[in-house]
Design an enzyme around this catalytic site. Structure first.
Site, PDB file in Angstrom:
ATOM      1  N   ARG A 100       0.849  -1.215   0.000  1.00  0.00           N
ATOM      2  CA  ARG A 100       0.000   0.000   0.000  1.00  0.00           C
ATOM      3  C   ARG A 100       0.874   1.251   0.000  1.00  0.00           C
ATOM      4  O   ARG A 100       0.598   2.231  -0.683  1.00  0.00           O
ATOM      5  CB  ARG A 100      -0.947   0.008   1.220  1.00  0.00           C
ATOM      6  CG  ARG A 100      -1.692   1.319   1.319  1.00  0.00           C
ATOM      7  CD  ARG A 100      -2.803   1.452   2.355  1.00  0.00           C
ATOM      8  NE  ARG A 100      -2.835   0.501   3.422  1.00  0.00           N
ATOM      9  CZ  ARG A 100      -2.098   0.575   4.546  1.00  0.00           C
ATOM     10  NH1 ARG A 100      -1.257   1.580   4.743  1.00  0.00           N
ATOM     11  NH2 ARG A 100      -2.181  -0.350   5.464  1.00  0.00           N
ATOM     12  N   TYR A 105     -17.628  16.942 -14.513  1.00  0.00           N
ATOM     13  CA  TYR A 105     -17.964  15.530 -14.438  1.00  0.00           C
ATOM     14  C   TYR A 105     -18.979  15.291 -13.313  1.00  0.00           C
ATOM     15  O   TYR A 105     -18.785  15.772 -12.179  1.00  0.00           O
ATOM     16  CB  TYR A 105     -16.673  14.744 -14.196  1.00  0.00           C
ATOM     17  CG  TYR A 105     -16.886  13.272 -14.006  1.00  0.00           C
ATOM     18  CD1 TYR A 105     -17.310  12.480 -15.070  1.00  0.00           C
ATOM     19  CD2 TYR A 105     -16.684  12.660 -12.777  1.00  0.00           C
ATOM     20  CE1 TYR A 105     -17.533  11.127 -14.902  1.00  0.00           C
ATOM     21  CE2 TYR A 105     -16.889  11.309 -12.605  1.00  0.00           C
ATOM     22  CZ  TYR A 105     -17.312  10.542 -13.673  1.00  0.00           C
ATOM     23  OH  TYR A 105     -17.533   9.208 -13.498  1.00  0.00           O
ATOM     24  N   ASP A 108      -8.639  19.191 -13.862  1.00  0.00           N
ATOM     25  CA  ASP A 108      -8.962  17.829 -14.279  1.00  0.00           C
ATOM     26  C   ASP A 108      -8.646  17.736 -15.772  1.00  0.00           C
ATOM     27  O   ASP A 108      -9.303  18.360 -16.609  1.00  0.00           O
ATOM     28  CB  ASP A 108     -10.445  17.553 -14.003  1.00  0.00           C
ATOM     29  CG  ASP A 108     -10.855  16.134 -14.385  1.00  0.00           C
ATOM     30  OD1 ASP A 108     -10.221  15.537 -15.278  1.00  0.00           O
ATOM     31  OD2 ASP A 108     -11.833  15.622 -13.804  1.00  0.00           O
ATOM     32  N   LYS A 121      -9.722   6.473 -18.543  1.00  0.00           N
ATOM     33  CA  LYS A 121     -10.144   6.925 -19.860  1.00  0.00           C
ATOM     34  C   LYS A 121      -8.983   6.824 -20.856  1.00  0.00           C
ATOM     35  O   LYS A 121      -8.463   5.743 -21.062  1.00  0.00           O
ATOM     36  CB  LYS A 121     -10.710   8.347 -19.744  1.00  0.00           C
ATOM     37  CG  LYS A 121     -11.617   8.555 -18.513  1.00  0.00           C
ATOM     38  CD  LYS A 121     -12.900   7.769 -18.557  1.00  0.00           C
ATOM     39  CE  LYS A 121     -13.689   7.765 -17.261  1.00  0.00           C
ATOM     40  NZ  LYS A 121     -13.963   9.058 -16.648  1.00  0.00           N
TER      41      LYS A 121
HETATM   42  C1  PLP Z   1     -14.386   9.529 -15.382  1.00  0.00           C
HETATM   43  C2  PLP Z   1     -14.011  10.891 -14.954  1.00  0.00           C
HETATM   44  C3  PLP Z   1     -13.647  11.149 -13.626  1.00  0.00           C
HETATM   45  C4  PLP Z   1     -13.704  10.108 -12.534  1.00  0.00           C
HETATM   46  O1  PLP Z   1     -12.821   9.077 -12.756  1.00  0.00           O
HETATM   47  P1  PLP Z   1     -13.068   7.552 -12.277  1.00  0.00           P
HETATM   48  O2  PLP Z   1     -11.844   6.870 -12.742  1.00  0.00           O
HETATM   49  O3  PLP Z   1     -14.326   7.087 -12.961  1.00  0.00           O
HETATM   50  O4  PLP Z   1     -13.243   7.585 -10.800  1.00  0.00           O
HETATM   51  C5  PLP Z   1     -13.261  12.443 -13.308  1.00  0.00           C
HETATM   52  N1  PLP Z   1     -13.240  13.424 -14.235  1.00  0.00           N
HETATM   53  C6  PLP Z   1     -13.582  13.200 -15.510  1.00  0.00           C
HETATM   54  C7  PLP Z   1     -13.527  14.331 -16.482  1.00  0.00           C
HETATM   55  C8  PLP Z   1     -13.989  11.947 -15.919  1.00  0.00           C
HETATM   56  O5  PLP Z   1     -14.343  11.746 -17.189  1.00  0.00           O
END
Ligand code: PLP
Length: 356
Positions: A20, A72, A144, A169
């Site tokens: 961890r 998001y 982000d 993603k």
């Molecule tokens: C999917 C997403 C998140 C969250 O990510 P997870 O891996 O699903 O927890 C945050 N910001 C954006 C822009 C996203 O597309």
């Protein structure tokens, strides 16, 4: 995959003690991501939201987060859970920099920006946000970067303090791992985040780190192809009589096209289309698509389509959805790596069926 590491002598390790706290595979991935984002330190977490949570844990009760309003759905929902811990949050349109600037409070400690936004594809001027934040507060600026990725946009080079990505993603790109990361330059912030990463424990497994590391090896090739296909699809839809409007920052019709070109080196496969219809036409359209799969998420090799009003953004309060413009005829596409002509043919047949 080891959870623990043999020690030289009691309390004297070879660099790792318990998985961890750290392991060789995660370290390798974190070094790679820090380098790609032009940062100094990266911290991998078990999801994008766990990475968001890590950043918010830099705050304390009584602090204020100034967030943009178009973001998001899961981040919006997460921020609202923080109220019970005394962290207040304001959602404001960050494309209007004066309005955004007037929303600072004396206890604003974190500014949260997503650009391009999800699903409205708005662009926020990162340098302007950094400038106004430094004028008005000593808050940290977090971006982000999930939609653009470090291949097309590097917020740390524009003065941001923290970059967060859902690596679920584009960075992983194969729709087979959920993971997130935070990247910073500042050693002090990194040290605190490293402590929290271990203390809170929402870490990814070494196997998932291996998968993301492997995904990164082709990210530059994938992103170029996503951009090519995304633009081709956007141009086709923009010229279609069954379509009301297309939002893609690479289109000349996008109101912030020039800002997008200045701030980004290119565009991903994300775009938003308003079809001429309502909820029924949108549902038929999605059900008729063959190559595009109806599913949440984005950024993988396969093309996905979804209806944010009842899928990804259903957790955003209705009034806020309406304020942002998430209508029932708004469809979000994540254009994948299939053949351009096949993608366009699929959209064409589904539009003709949904809107005869
Ligand atoms: C999917 C997403 C998140 C969250 O990510 P997870 O891996 O699903 O927890 C945050 N910001 C954006 C822009 C996203 O597309």
């Amino acid at each position: 995959m080891s959870t623990t590491f043999k020690q030289k002598a009691p309390g004297e390790n070879y660099g790792f003690d318990y998985s961890r706290s750290g392991n060789p595979t995660r370290k390798c991935l974190e070094e790679c991501i820090a380098s790609l984002e032009k940062g100094k330190h990266a911290l991998c977490m078990a999801s994008g939201l766990a990475a968001t949570d890590l950043v918010v844990r830099l705050l304390k009760s009584g602090d204020h987060i100034l967030s943009m309003n178009d973001l998001y759905g899961g981040t919006n929902r997460y921020f609202r859970t923080m109220k019970q811990f005394g962290v207040n949050i304001t959602f404001v349109d960050a494309t209007d920099i004066d309005k955004f600037g007037s929303a600072f409070q004396e206890n604003t400690k974190l500014v949260w920006i997503e650009t391009p936004t999800n699903p409205m594809m708005n662009i926020v001027d990162i340098e302007e946000v950094v400038k106004i934040t430094k004028e008005k507060s000593n808050a940290l600026v977090a971006i982000d970067n999930t939609f653009a990725t470090c291949y097309f946009q590097r917020p740390l080079e524009m003065g941001a303090d923290l970059v967060i990505s859902s690596m679920t993603k584009y960075m992983n790109g194969h729709s087979d791992t959920v993971m997130g990361c935070v990247v910073v330059r500042d050693d002090k912030i990194a040290e605190r985040l490293r402590f929290l990463q271990n203390a809170c424990g929402a870490v990814p497994s070494p196997f998932d780190c291996f998968l993301v590391n492997r995904g990164l090896k082709t990210m530059h090739l994938r992103m170029k192809e996503h951009m090519k296909n995304g633009l081709a699809v956007a141009r086709f839809l923009e010229g279609n009589s069954r379509v009301e409007k297309v939002l893609h920052p690479g289109l000349e019709s996008h109101p912030q096209h020039l800002l997008a070109k200045r701030q980004m080196r290119g565009f991903s496969g994300m775009l938003t289309v308003f079809i001429k219809g309502g909820i029924e036409e949108s549902k038929i359209f999605l059900k008729t698509l063959k190559l595009f799969t109806t599913a949440e998420s984005l950024g993988g090799y396969e093309s996905l389509a979804e209806l944010p009003a009842i899928m990804t953004h259903a957790s955003v309060p209705k009034e806020q959805r309406e304020e942002i413009g998430i209508a029932d005829n708004l469809i979000r596409l994540s254009v994948g790596l299939e053949e351009e002509d096949d993608l366009i043919a699929d959209l064409d047949q589904a539009l003709k069926t949904a809107i005869p």
